[in-house]
Scaffold this motif. Structure first.
Motif, short mmCIF file in Angstrom:
data_model
loop_
_atom_site.label_atom_id
_atom_site.label_comp_id
_atom_site.label_asym_id
_atom_site.label_seq_id
_atom_site.Cartn_x
_atom_site.Cartn_y
_atom_site.Cartn_z
N TRP A 21 65.89 7.05 60.34
CA TRP A 21 64.46 7.72 59.65
C TRP A 21 64.70 8.81 58.35
O TRP A 21 64.43 9.25 57.21
N ALA A 22 65.18 9.87 58.52
CA ALA A 22 66.14 10.31 57.22
C ALA A 22 66.08 9.22 55.96
O ALA A 22 66.05 9.50 55.18
N ALA A 23 67.22 8.26 56.74
CA ALA A 23 67.52 7.88 55.16
C ALA A 23 66.24 6.99 54.96
O ALA A 23 66.51 6.66 53.80
N ILE A 24 65.21 7.10 55.19
CA ILE A 24 63.24 6.22 54.95
C ILE A 24 63.30 7.57 53.96
O ILE A 24 62.76 6.98 53.16
N THR A 25 63.16 8.74 54.72
CA THR A 25 62.51 9.68 54.51
C THR A 25 62.50 10.57 53.54
O THR A 25 61.84 11.48 52.87
N ASP A 26 63.45 10.54 53.15
CA ASP A 26 64.40 12.27 52.33
C ASP A 26 65.05 11.42 51.15
O ASP A 26 65.66 10.50 50.92
N PRO A 27 64.18 12.35 49.83
CA PRO A 27 64.69 11.91 48.56
C PRO A 27 66.88 12.21 48.42
O PRO A 27 67.37 11.81 47.99
#
Length: 170
Positions: A21-27
């Motif tokens: 999820w972080a890899a998808i949503t975190d710049p």
């Protein structure tokens, strides 16, 4: 090249759903894989989504006689259920043809893989009705200069999450 109105891509990743999820949503993550475009999400229904051009993209465009806007993809969050499901609208602004097409719908789903503990399946479904140029672009192919599309993005995301380094060594 396919221009189907619904494109589905899957990849299995040995990582927690929170890390995916972080890899998808975190710049901080999105700037490290695929096209290295930092993504900015307002993770709530009605929230904004933007993906920004990198200096490398701008320099390449200028050297080839065209310009790239600061925001290269935009949209709106429809549903955010961290770390399992994200639904958003999505419109590519990098060229006039795709920018003139309607918003498309992009869904990310992260599920535990039944075959192996610690492995999660990431499914990306891109609904592209009325957007044939965008469909061709995201289908990707190295042969015609369109880039690798979703297949390239997900391969690089998987590599980064599992190894700490992207395919390009970022």
């Amino acid at each position: 090249m396919t221009t189907e109105t619904t494109q589905v891509y899957r990849v299995w990743i040995k990582a927690s759903p929170e890390r995916i999820w972080a890899a998808i949503t975190d710049p901080e993550w999105t700037s490290r894989y695929a096209y290295a475009s930092p993504a900015d999400y307002e993770l709530k229904p009605g929230g904004s989504y933007r993906s920004m051009a990198t200096q490398e993209m701008k320099d390449f465009a200028k050297a080839n006689g065209f310009e790239v806007p600061d925001v290269i993809v935009d949209g709106e969050v429809i549903e955010a259920d961290p770390p399992r499901r994200l639904v958003q609208t999505w419109r590519m602004l990098m060229d006039p043809g795709t920018a003139a097409e309607p918003f498309t719908t992009l869904t990310y789903e992260i599920e535990e893989a039944k075959m192996q503990p610690g492995v999660h399946k990431l499914t990306v479904t891109h609904e592209l009705t009325g957007a044939p140029q965008t469909a061709a672009m995201v289908a990707g192919t190295e042969d015609d200069g369109a880039g690798g599309g979703w297949a390239w993005i997900l391969s690089d995301l998987k590599t980064l999450v599992e190894t700490g380094s992207s395919l390009a060594g970022r």
